[in-house]
Scaffold this motif. Structure first.
Motif, PDB file in Angstrom:
ATOM      1  N   UNK A  12       0.840  -1.196   0.000  1.00 37.46           N
ATOM      2  CA  UNK A  12       0.000   0.000   0.000  1.00 37.46           C
ATOM      3  C   UNK A  12       0.877   1.249   0.000  1.00 37.46           C
ATOM      4  N   UNK A  13       0.409   2.296  -0.638  1.00 39.80           N
ATOM      5  CA  UNK A  13       1.101   3.580  -0.611  1.00 39.80           C
ATOM      6  C   UNK A  13       0.578   4.365   0.588  1.00 39.80           C
ATOM      7  N   UNK A  14       1.431   4.593   1.563  1.00 37.91           N
ATOM      8  CA  UNK A  14       1.057   5.325   2.775  1.00 37.91           C
ATOM      9  C   UNK A  14       1.485   6.781   2.634  1.00 37.91           C
ATOM     10  N   UNK A  15       0.637   7.695   3.105  1.00 40.84           N
ATOM     11  CA  UNK A  15       0.888   9.131   3.025  1.00 40.84           C
ATOM     12  C   UNK A  15       0.769   9.740   4.410  1.00 40.84           C
ATOM     13  N   UNK A  16       1.547  10.790   4.661  1.00 42.41           N
ATOM     14  CA  UNK A  16       1.391  11.546   5.899  1.00 42.41           C
ATOM     15  C   UNK A  16       1.388  13.027   5.565  1.00 42.41           C
ATOM     16  N   UNK A  17       0.878  13.813   6.481  1.00 45.19           N
ATOM     17  CA  UNK A  17       0.760  15.244   6.258  1.00 45.19           C
ATOM     18  C   UNK A  17       2.136  15.881   6.111  1.00 45.19           C
ATOM     19  N   UNK A  18       2.236  16.845   5.224  1.00 48.51           N
ATOM     20  CA  UNK A  18       3.513  17.544   5.030  1.00 48.51           C
ATOM     21  C   UNK A  18       3.935  18.294   6.280  1.00 48.51           C
ATOM     22  N   UNK A  26       3.516  10.664  13.606  1.00 51.35           N
ATOM     23  CA  UNK A  26       2.542  11.060  12.595  1.00 51.35           C
ATOM     24  C   UNK A  26       1.555   9.938  12.297  1.00 51.35           C
ATOM     25  N   UNK A  27       0.381  10.347  11.887  1.00 48.49           N
ATOM     26  CA  UNK A  27      -0.561   9.391  11.331  1.00 48.49           C
ATOM     27  C   UNK A  27      -0.297   9.302   9.841  1.00 48.49           C
ATOM     28  N   UNK A  28      -0.438   8.109   9.316  1.00 49.84           N
ATOM     29  CA  UNK A  28      -0.319   7.884   7.886  1.00 49.84           C
ATOM     30  C   UNK A  28      -1.623   7.284   7.395  1.00 49.84           C
ATOM     31  N   UNK A  29      -1.986   7.570   6.157  1.00 52.81           N
ATOM     32  CA  UNK A  29      -3.189   7.009   5.564  1.00 52.81           C
ATOM     33  C   UNK A  29      -2.842   6.310   4.261  1.00 52.81           C
ATOM     34  N   UNK A  30      -3.626   5.293   3.946  1.00 48.65           N
ATOM     35  CA  UNK A  30      -3.520   4.596   2.659  1.00 48.65           C
ATOM     36  C   UNK A  30      -4.929   4.460   2.117  1.00 48.65           C
ATOM     37  N   UNK A  31      -5.072   4.693   0.825  1.00 47.26           N
ATOM     38  CA  UNK A  31      -6.376   4.610   0.182  1.00 47.26           C
ATOM     39  C   UNK A  31      -6.505   3.244  -0.480  1.00 47.26           C
TER      40      UNK A  31
END
Length: 73
Positions: A12-18, A26-31
């Motif tokens: 999964x591609x995980x993203x976190x706030x800049x 940090x929290x990370x999200x994956x769609x």
């Protein structure tokens, strides 16, 4: 609907706030392909991600954008 999940697809591609700027905590999200959103704490990957429906995620973002979850003070 939301659940804690250990059975998410690999890669999964995980993203976190800049705003986190690599400082940890940090929290990370994956769609997910089905529209759900997985959320995890990047400092404790032993805990399974929390998964919510797209509707729940959109409601959360709306509340966050309106300041409804700002820390009191």
């Amino acid at each position: 609907m939301s659940t804690m999940r250990n059975d998410l697809p690999a890669g999964l591609a995980w993203f976190k706030a800049s705003a986190s700027s690599g400082s940890g905590g940090c929290l990370e999200v994956a769609f997910l392909e089905d529209g759900r959103v997985a959320v995890r704490d990047n400092e404790d990957l032993s805990n399974p991600p929390f998964v919510v429906t797209q509707h729940v995620w959109e409601c959360f973002l709306d509340g966050a954008n309106r300041g409804e979850f700002n820390i009191p003070g």
